[in-house]
Enzyme design. Structure first.
Site, PDB file in Angstrom:
ATOM      1  N   PHE A  33     -17.728  17.553  46.679  1.00  0.00           N
ATOM      2  CA  PHE A  33     -18.986  17.812  47.388  1.00  0.00           C
ATOM      3  C   PHE A  33     -18.934  19.124  48.144  1.00  0.00           C
ATOM      4  CE2 PHE A  33     -18.519  17.087  52.045  1.00  0.00           C
ATOM      5  CZ  PHE A  33     -17.214  16.623  52.107  1.00  0.00           C
ATOM      6  N   VAL A 150      -9.453  21.478  46.976  1.00  0.00           N
ATOM      7  CA  VAL A 150     -10.426  20.560  46.388  1.00  0.00           C
ATOM      8  C   VAL A 150     -11.161  19.847  47.520  1.00  0.00           C
ATOM      9  CG1 VAL A 150     -10.735  18.561  44.879  1.00  0.00           C
ATOM     10  CG2 VAL A 150      -8.918  20.221  44.402  1.00  0.00           C
ATOM     11  N   LYS A 151     -12.455  20.071  47.595  1.00  0.00           N
ATOM     12  CA  LYS A 151     -13.245  19.377  48.620  1.00  0.00           C
ATOM     13  C   LYS A 151     -13.730  18.088  47.967  1.00  0.00           C
ATOM     14  CE  LYS A 151     -16.778  20.460  52.082  1.00  0.00           C
ATOM     15  NZ  LYS A 151     -16.143  19.797  53.198  1.00  0.00           N
ATOM     16  N   SER A 152     -12.882  17.082  48.038  1.00  0.00           N
ATOM     17  CA  SER A 152     -13.141  15.852  47.279  1.00  0.00           C
ATOM     18  C   SER A 152     -13.861  14.815  48.118  1.00  0.00           C
ATOM     19  CB  SER A 152     -11.816  15.263  46.784  1.00  0.00           C
ATOM     20  OG  SER A 152     -11.258  14.419  47.769  1.00  0.00           O
TER      21      SER A 152
END
Ligand code: PXG
Length: 290
Positions: A33, A150-152
């Site tokens: 996101f 990683v913007k998970s």
């Protein structure tokens, strides 16, 4: 008129916007996101956010089912449809619905959605008086177990730390690396000012490469203030002249105490104040108009 959101290729009323309970984003936090801001009809650093979204997706081998250009247009359209001049934008891509079981190959169609909302800021007085924060016992994910770039959708690591902040009666918690260096807060990067220079932890330690962090480094450079990516122990933060946090939601917010111990005079510092003003001007001067 109710709020419209973008969901899998169409605009729908937010009350009717649903994803499957079999979506691996829901079952496993398998997705990525971005949190983006719009100021006075301009989206701040939209291309950088889209680049990070697509590289986060690529890192987890998730193919975003639309081009970056189309994603850009849909964000702008969602803002227009909802008639928002100042907004918080949440762009999400999940693995999509599949069988139970981790295997991402079971999910045939990623879900994409865009929500635009009004902004809920920290109370204004905190920007003037500064935040007190605590050091979380929960360590930041080690970069070898979770790539911090990683913007998970998997934020439990940070949520644990946020719960520690809530339990301590403060707004934020600083997360340390497993070997004890400052990394970042639960949704913000951290800076200190010391001897006229800025220092911020690098992503090697497990911090997200913040878009606000980068903008602040550029603004500091314009003022002739150098920034170093460094390793800082909590004691070094306490010895700093100034400390502040940066993030899309918080913008720039001063920190004046850590674990009940005051930083310098216990009031926000001059560099922080200048950068806040520069950042405010920057958000009004640039960005994708809509
Ligand atoms: N670290 C972490 C772990 C974050 O999640 C930042 C640093 C700051 O990065 P940016 O690029 O925003 O300067 C973030 C950003 C939300 C929300 O709704 C979270 C973020 C940003 C916007 C909204 O919780 N995290």
């Amino acid at each position: 008129m109710g709020r419209k959101v973008f969901l899998n290729g169409e605009f729908v009323d937010s009350e009717n916007a649903c994803v499957s309970i079999f979506d691996h984003g829901v079952l496993y936090g398998d997705g990525v996101f971005e949190g983006i801001r719009a100021y006075n009809g301009r989206v701040f650093r939209l291309e950088e956010h889209l680049d990070r979204l697509y590289s986060s997706a690529e890192a987890i081998r998730l193919e975003v089912p639309m081009t970056k250009g189309a994603f850009h247009d849909k964000i702008v359209e969602t803002l227009r449809l909802n008639d928002l001049d100042n907004a918080y934008i949440r762009a999400v891509v999940t693995r999509g619905a599949g069988d139970l079981g981790l295997d991402p190959r079971k999910c045939k169609a990623p879900a994409v959605f865009i929500i635009t909302d009004k902004i809920a800021l920290y109370p204004g007085e905190l920007y003037e008086s500064g935040l007190a924060i605590v050091i979380a016992k929960t360590k930041r994910n080690h970069p070898a177990s979770m790539n911090p770039r990683v913007k998970s959708l998997n934020y439990l690591n940070n949520i644990f730390a946020k719960i520690e902040a809530i339990d301590a009666g403060v707004e934020e918690a600083l997360m340390l690396s497993v070997d004890g260096y400052a990394v970042e807060c639960t949704g913000d990067n951290i800076f200190i000012a010391s001897g006229g220079k800025l220092y911020t932890p690098s992503s090697d330690l497990g911090a997200l490469e913040g878009i606000t962090q980068k903008a602040v480094i550029e603004l500091a450079q314009k003022r002739g203030i150098k920034t170093e990516y460094g390793r800082m122990l909590p004691d070094e933060l306490l010895e700093a002249d100034e400390c502040f946090l940066t993030g899309t939601a918080a913008e720039i917010i001063p920190v004046v105490a850590i674990d009940g111990k005051q930083i310098a005079s216990g009031s926000p510092g001059e560099i922080t104040r200048q950068l806040r003003q520069d950042f405010r001007e920057l958000t009004r001067a640039e960005g994708v108009e809509y």
